[in-house]
Design a protein around this motif. Structure first.
Motif, PDB file in Angstrom:
ATOM      1  N   VAL A  36       0.760  -1.463   0.104  1.00 57.26           N
ATOM      2  CA  VAL A  36       0.034   0.092  -0.030  1.00 57.26           C
ATOM      3  C   VAL A  36       0.576   1.287  -0.121  1.00 57.26           C
ATOM      4  O   VAL A  36       0.602   2.414  -0.929  1.00 57.26           O
ATOM      5  N   TYR A  37       2.032   1.193   0.742  1.00 59.39           N
ATOM      6  CA  TYR A  37       2.812   2.347   0.881  1.00 59.39           C
ATOM      7  C   TYR A  37       3.475   2.671  -0.506  1.00 59.39           C
ATOM      8  O   TYR A  37       4.157   3.383  -0.955  1.00 59.39           O
ATOM      9  N   LEU A  38       4.239   1.098  -1.055  1.00 60.93           N
ATOM     10  CA  LEU A  38       4.921   1.277  -2.218  1.00 60.93           C
ATOM     11  C   LEU A  38       4.345   1.811  -3.332  1.00 60.93           C
ATOM     12  O   LEU A  38       4.959   2.622  -4.303  1.00 60.93           O
ATOM     13  N   SER A  39       3.137   1.528  -3.729  1.00 55.38           N
ATOM     14  CA  SER A  39       2.326   1.684  -4.960  1.00 55.38           C
ATOM     15  C   SER A  39       2.402   3.150  -5.454  1.00 55.38           C
ATOM     16  O   SER A  39       2.641   3.443  -6.688  1.00 55.38           O
ATOM     17  N   PRO A  40       1.897   4.193  -4.624  1.00 53.81           N
ATOM     18  CA  PRO A  40       1.999   5.614  -5.102  1.00 53.81           C
ATOM     19  C   PRO A  40       3.382   6.149  -5.395  1.00 53.81           C
ATOM     20  O   PRO A  40       3.334   6.690  -6.121  1.00 53.81           O
ATOM     21  N   ASN A  41       4.157   5.791  -4.490  1.00 54.00           N
ATOM     22  CA  ASN A  41       5.542   6.059  -4.808  1.00 54.00           C
ATOM     23  C   ASN A  41       6.116   5.587  -6.274  1.00 54.00           C
ATOM     24  O   ASN A  41       6.653   6.506  -7.160  1.00 54.00           O
ATOM     25  N   VAL A  42       5.762   4.321  -6.529  1.00 56.76           N
ATOM     26  CA  VAL A  42       6.203   3.803  -7.848  1.00 56.76           C
ATOM     27  C   VAL A  42       5.341   4.500  -8.999  1.00 56.76           C
ATOM     28  O   VAL A  42       6.084   4.754  -9.909  1.00 56.76           O
ATOM     29  N   GLU A  43       4.331   4.521  -8.840  1.00 56.47           N
ATOM     30  CA  GLU A  43       3.436   5.141  -9.863  1.00 56.47           C
ATOM     31  C   GLU A  43       4.010   6.600 -10.015  1.00 56.47           C
ATOM     32  O   GLU A  43       3.960   6.844 -11.375  1.00 56.47           O
ATOM     33  N   CYS A  44       4.088   7.412  -9.108  1.00 56.34           N
ATOM     34  CA  CYS A  44       4.803   8.461  -9.423  1.00 56.34           C
ATOM     35  C   CYS A  44       6.080   8.708 -10.024  1.00 56.34           C
ATOM     36  O   CYS A  44       6.453   9.432 -10.774  1.00 56.34           O
ATOM     37  N   ASP A  45       7.032   7.808  -9.669  1.00 55.18           N
ATOM     38  CA  ASP A  45       8.365   7.593 -10.458  1.00 55.18           C
ATOM     39  C   ASP A  45       8.268   7.451 -11.883  1.00 55.18           C
ATOM     40  O   ASP A  45       8.914   8.060 -12.450  1.00 55.18           O
ATOM     41  N   LEU A  46       7.225   6.518 -12.322  1.00 51.06           N
ATOM     42  CA  LEU A  46       6.956   6.194 -13.655  1.00 51.06           C
ATOM     43  C   LEU A  46       6.343   7.131 -14.661  1.00 51.06           C
ATOM     44  O   LEU A  46       6.720   7.353 -15.420  1.00 51.06           O
ATOM     45  N   ALA A  72      -4.627  -2.509  -1.858  1.00 43.68           N
ATOM     46  CA  ALA A  72      -3.167  -2.493  -2.290  1.00 43.68           C
ATOM     47  C   ALA A  72      -3.036  -3.056  -3.805  1.00 43.68           C
ATOM     48  O   ALA A  72      -2.254  -2.545  -4.780  1.00 43.68           O
ATOM     49  N   LEU A  73      -3.914  -4.070  -4.166  1.00 46.12           N
ATOM     50  CA  LEU A  73      -3.706  -4.492  -5.498  1.00 46.12           C
ATOM     51  C   LEU A  73      -4.145  -3.560  -6.835  1.00 46.12           C
ATOM     52  O   LEU A  73      -3.283  -3.171  -7.797  1.00 46.12           O
ATOM     53  N   PRO A  74      -5.331  -2.820  -6.504  1.00 49.68           N
ATOM     54  CA  PRO A  74      -5.545  -1.930  -7.460  1.00 49.68           C
ATOM     55  C   PRO A  74      -4.698  -0.742  -7.602  1.00 49.68           C
ATOM     56  O   PRO A  74      -4.192  -0.373  -8.821  1.00 49.68           O
ATOM     57  N   GLN A  75      -4.000  -0.382  -6.387  1.00 51.15           N
ATOM     58  CA  GLN A  75      -2.887   0.724  -6.473  1.00 51.15           C
ATOM     59  C   GLN A  75      -1.832   0.193  -7.300  1.00 51.15           C
ATOM     60  O   GLN A  75      -1.031   0.903  -7.954  1.00 51.15           O
ATOM     61  N   PHE A  76      -1.272  -1.074  -6.880  1.00 43.13           N
ATOM     62  CA  PHE A  76      -0.133  -1.496  -7.613  1.00 43.13           C
ATOM     63  C   PHE A  76      -0.576  -1.703  -9.256  1.00 43.13           C
ATOM     64  O   PHE A  76       0.592  -1.592 -10.142  1.00 43.13           O
ATOM     65  N   CYS A  77      -1.691  -2.179  -9.535  1.00 39.58           N
ATOM     66  CA  CYS A  77      -1.999  -2.361 -11.199  1.00 39.58           C
ATOM     67  C   CYS A  77      -1.918  -0.945 -11.701  1.00 39.58           C
ATOM     68  O   CYS A  77      -1.404  -0.987 -12.864  1.00 39.58           O
ATOM     69  N   LYS A  78      -2.283  -0.184 -10.915  1.00 41.49           N
ATOM     70  CA  LYS A  78      -2.289   1.258 -11.622  1.00 41.49           C
ATOM     71  C   LYS A  78      -0.607   1.868 -11.824  1.00 41.49           C
ATOM     72  O   LYS A  78      -0.520   2.248 -12.782  1.00 41.49           O
ATOM     73  N   ASP A  95     -10.995   3.139 -12.339  1.00 44.36           N
ATOM     74  CA  ASP A  95      -9.293   2.954 -12.218  1.00 44.36           C
ATOM     75  C   ASP A  95      -8.812   1.708 -11.992  1.00 44.36           C
ATOM     76  O   ASP A  95      -7.756   1.105 -12.890  1.00 44.36           O
ATOM     77  N   GLY A  96      -9.426   1.015 -11.111  1.00 41.99           N
ATOM     78  CA  GLY A  96      -8.810  -0.411 -10.942  1.00 41.99           C
ATOM     79  C   GLY A  96      -9.269  -1.290 -11.788  1.00 41.99           C
ATOM     80  O   GLY A  96      -8.288  -2.206 -12.225  1.00 41.99           O
ATOM     81  N   VAL A  97     -10.382  -1.295 -12.365  1.00 38.29           N
ATOM     82  CA  VAL A  97     -10.696  -2.293 -13.466  1.00 38.29           C
ATOM     83  C   VAL A  97      -9.961  -2.042 -14.699  1.00 38.29           C
ATOM     84  O   VAL A  97      -9.342  -2.978 -15.229  1.00 38.29           O
ATOM     85  N   VAL A  98      -9.758  -0.651 -14.987  1.00 44.96           N
ATOM     86  CA  VAL A  98      -8.890  -0.571 -16.197  1.00 44.96           C
ATOM     87  C   VAL A  98      -7.503  -0.839 -16.046  1.00 44.96           C
ATOM     88  O   VAL A  98      -7.054  -1.459 -17.161  1.00 44.96           O
ATOM     89  N   ALA A  99      -7.076  -0.599 -14.932  1.00 44.61           N
ATOM     90  CA  ALA A  99      -5.566  -0.817 -14.591  1.00 44.61           C
ATOM     91  C   ALA A  99      -5.330  -2.465 -14.668  1.00 44.61           C
ATOM     92  O   ALA A  99      -4.339  -2.811 -15.144  1.00 44.61           O
ATOM     93  N   ALA A 100      -6.255  -3.125 -14.036  1.00 43.77           N
ATOM     94  CA  ALA A 100      -5.946  -4.709 -13.949  1.00 43.77           C
ATOM     95  C   ALA A 100      -6.212  -5.280 -15.403  1.00 43.77           C
ATOM     96  O   ALA A 100      -5.438  -6.108 -15.622  1.00 43.77           O
ATOM     97  N   THR A 101      -7.105  -4.723 -16.282  1.00 46.02           N
ATOM     98  CA  THR A 101      -7.347  -5.083 -17.761  1.00 46.02           C
ATOM     99  C   THR A 101      -5.966  -4.688 -18.368  1.00 46.02           C
ATOM    100  O   THR A 101      -5.532  -5.784 -19.067  1.00 46.02           O
ATOM    101  N   LYS A 102      -5.239  -3.534 -18.252  1.00 45.26           N
ATOM    102  CA  LYS A 102      -4.041  -3.483 -18.988  1.00 45.26           C
ATOM    103  C   LYS A 102      -2.978  -4.374 -18.332  1.00 45.26           C
ATOM    104  O   LYS A 102      -2.211  -4.649 -19.336  1.00 45.26           O
TER     105      LYS A 102
END
Length: 635
Positions: free
Chosen positions: A241-251, A285-291, A346-353
């Motif tokens: 949960v803590y990791l995913s937003p930071n990774v999304e920001c980095d990318l 956790a998983l929706p954020q990581f998929c995003k 956003d969660g469904v779209v990211a998981a589909t991608k």
């Protein structure tokens, strides 16, 4: 200095709320160990921690029964550890903030051996909090994960040859150079995290194994050992949960993959967690990581697909189930409608991608036939300076060279039609709950507009079932029909032509094949564009308006007669229940072409026909040549 100290205190409040101080009889209402404390999610805990910091609320003292409890509130990144060290050496030099050796506070990355060492220590003391804190610190930091579970660095063939040549040379200067270069090659994991080897990774070919710096087998063994412990599993969840937003920001904003291709290790390591599809992960956790994963650049997505294509069938199934579980959970948990579109979740779209990556990995890992393609007609179309009426009306084709091609497909250099047999069945990728709530008219509009702000599931057709795809085809065909009708009406006004907005066929019931084929042959030669108009069938001597029913009856009569064995154009194999072309037929090639036009018209006018051909026919339609192997279906 003050900012680092404030950050440290806020993190202590946060971990006091989420983990507690360890004293089961704690009276602090803002402590997770307090008997009356009500649990909250991570976002709520973060907000509460800020409030406690502003109000200078009480911080619990570490419970004496907990070894190393003074560091029960660790920083969630390697940078945090550095800031804490700076504060402890300055004005905030409190004894209770000094790190204990048992907490492994100096660990910035993990190896399999180090995990087992900490686990052994925790087993001896019967206190798993040091391991939980290390996992929380490492798995919540992209920088730490990139460095973790690295393979032992091996010399390439060129490096070995170079070293051998230098060893044979007895010149002292060259000996020193050789020793310097060999020393440089023995790099610590921290140094090898730089983008120096990123260029090699970007040139990975689709053929042969994909090399990554992370030891995947070691990661799997670690997960197997740790996930059986519920407290340790919770640490993985909170860290993600803590990791995913930071990774999304980095990318999104820092383009980190371009500077260091080893950043992909973050996704490889996290996706090896076999519990990702469990309910605890599905909500946040998983929706954020998929995003975050959906933000990876195209070369990274292609490399991930190539890597996963080397996985076993069971591992591919696990990846599919993880993303499918998230899509299904989100769809069922929400009420989607024409006002609340599933396309905007956003969660469904990211998981589909993300599921698309696994889909192409499934294709790459299957039985591929990239050869035997029909030769494409590359002759340039002569350009004219005169505008056509279609261009003036904006009706020219958007994709003049055929259907839209997925960028990931182009990057991988393969097509789905190249796969004879995937690792797992393509049906595994269809999500029925999603198809039930998908508003296909809206989705088709998003698909044709091609805007980045609106996602269309037609760009990921593997997730759609046959009914939904047929509906999309229906909308596409109807729009083409209306377009042809509009153009015909304007031609009649501008050029004085007779208004004929429909493709009219007048046939006799007793001679339905002869009448239909003769009429279609004339239209195909004189004005093929008329075939795109809506079909209007009239039986001679019968009254009735064709609103779809007459056309369906016409196609059923045509198909029954064409595929009648007595006619001799096709043969029927009872063992396979398939039709095949009669090699002894007296009909010429033109007759078979007209039959193809009839079948195409049926599909175009939304008429389903009970015709069964072997797979080679459809492969031919997709641009593949027939081979000896294809005869297995029909013969």
């Amino acid at each position: 200095m003050k900012r680092a100290a404030a950050k440290h205190l806020i993190e202590r409040y946060y971990h006091q709320l989420t983990e507690g101080c360890g004293n089961e009889a704690c009276t602090n209402e803002a402590c997770g160990s307090s008997p009356g404390f009500q649990r909250m999610d991570n976002n709520a805990a973060a907000i509460k921690a800020l409030e406690l910091y502003k109000n200078n609320a009480k911080l619990c003292d570490p419970h004496p029964s907990k070894k190393g409890a003074s560091s029960a509130f660790p920083e969630n990144s390697a940078k945090g550890a550095h800031n804490f060290s700076a504060c402890s050496n300055g004005k905030m030099n409190h004894k209770d903030l000094q790190p204990a050796r048992e907490d492994f506070r100096d660990l910035n990355y993990l190896t399999e051996e180090k995990v087992y060492e900490i686990l052994s220590h925790c087993s001896e003391t019967e206190d798993y909090s040091p391991l939980i804190r290390v996992i929380g610190r490492v798995f919540s930091s992209a920088e730490s994960l990139v460095l973790s579970f690295r393979k032992a660095k091996q010399h390439t063939k060129e490096e070995l040859k170079s070293l051998q040549a230098k060893d044979e040379d007895k010149d002292e200067d060259e000996k020193e150079t050789a020793s310097g270069s060999s020393t440089a090659m023995e790099v610590e994991p921290e140094a090898s995290a730089s983008g120096g080897d990123g260029h090699e990774d970007n040139n990975v070919q689709s053929v042969g194994p994909v090399e990554v710096s992370v030891d995947i087998e070691a990661v799997r063994r670690v997960y197997d050992r740790l996930l059986s412990n519920e407290k340790i599993e919770a640490a993985f969840l909170n860290a993600l949960v803590y990791l995913s937003p930071n990774v999304e920001c980095d990318l999104t904003y820092h383009n980190v993959y371009a500077t260091d291709s080893n950043y992909l290790n973050v996704f490889i390591i996290v996706m090896e967690n076999s519990n990702l599809h469990s309910p605890e992960y599905l909500e946040i956790a998983l929706p954020q990581f998929c995003k975050a994963m959906s933000k990876l650049p195209l070369p990274a997505l292609a490399k991930l697909a190539r890597l996963w294509s080397q996985y076993s069938v069971d591992q591919i199934k696990r990846l599919v189930e993880t993303f499918q579980q998230l899509i299904t959970y989100t769809v069922i948990s929400n009420e989607f409608s024409s006002e609340n579109l599933v396309n905007e979740d956003d969660g469904v779209v990211a998981a589909t991608k993300c599921l698309k990556i696994v889909y192409y990995a499934n294709v790459l890992g299957g039985d591929l036939d990239t050869d035997h393609n029909e030769e494409e007609d590359d002759e340039p179309i002569p350009e004219s300076s005169e505008l056509t009426l279609q261009e003036l009306l904006g009706e020219e084709r958007r994709n003049k060279k055929g259907p839209r091609v997925d960028p990931l497909e182009t990057e991988l250099g393969i097509r789905a039609s190249d796969c004879r047999k995937p690792l797992i069945s393509f049906e595994e990728f269809i999500n029925e709950p999603l198809n039930d709530v998908l508003e296909m008219d809206k989705d088709y509009t998003f698909f044709k507009v091609e805007t980045e702000s609106k996602f269309s599931f037609m760009t990921c057709p593997f997730i759609l079932n046959a009914v939904t795809k047929n509906l999309g085809l229906y909308y596409d065909n109807r729009i083409r029909m209306y377009s042809e009708r509009r153009i015909t009406a304007l031609y009649s006004l501008v050029q004085g032509q007779q208004l004929n907005p429909y493709l009219r066929l007048k046939v006799r019931r007793d001679h339905v094949i002869d009448d239909a084929l003769v009429r279609l042959e004339m239209i195909a030669m004189e004005n093929p564009a008329d075939l795109k108009k809506q079909l209007y069938v009239e039986f001679e001597g019968e009254q009735g308006v064709d609103e779809g029913g007459v056309s369906k009856e016409f196609f059923q009569l045509v198909v029954e007669e064409i595929f009648n064995p007595d006619i001799g154009m096709f043969t029927y194999d009872e063992s396979t229940a398939l039709f095949w072309f009669n090699p002894s037929s007296f009909e010429n090639e033109g007759q078979f072409t007209l039959i193809g036009i009839v079948l195409g018209l049926a599909i175009y006018n939304n008429c389903i026909l009970d015709v069964h051909f072997p797979m080679v026919v459809y492969r031919k339609l997709m641009g593949k040549k027939g081979t000896f192997r294809d005869l297995a279906d029909s013969h």
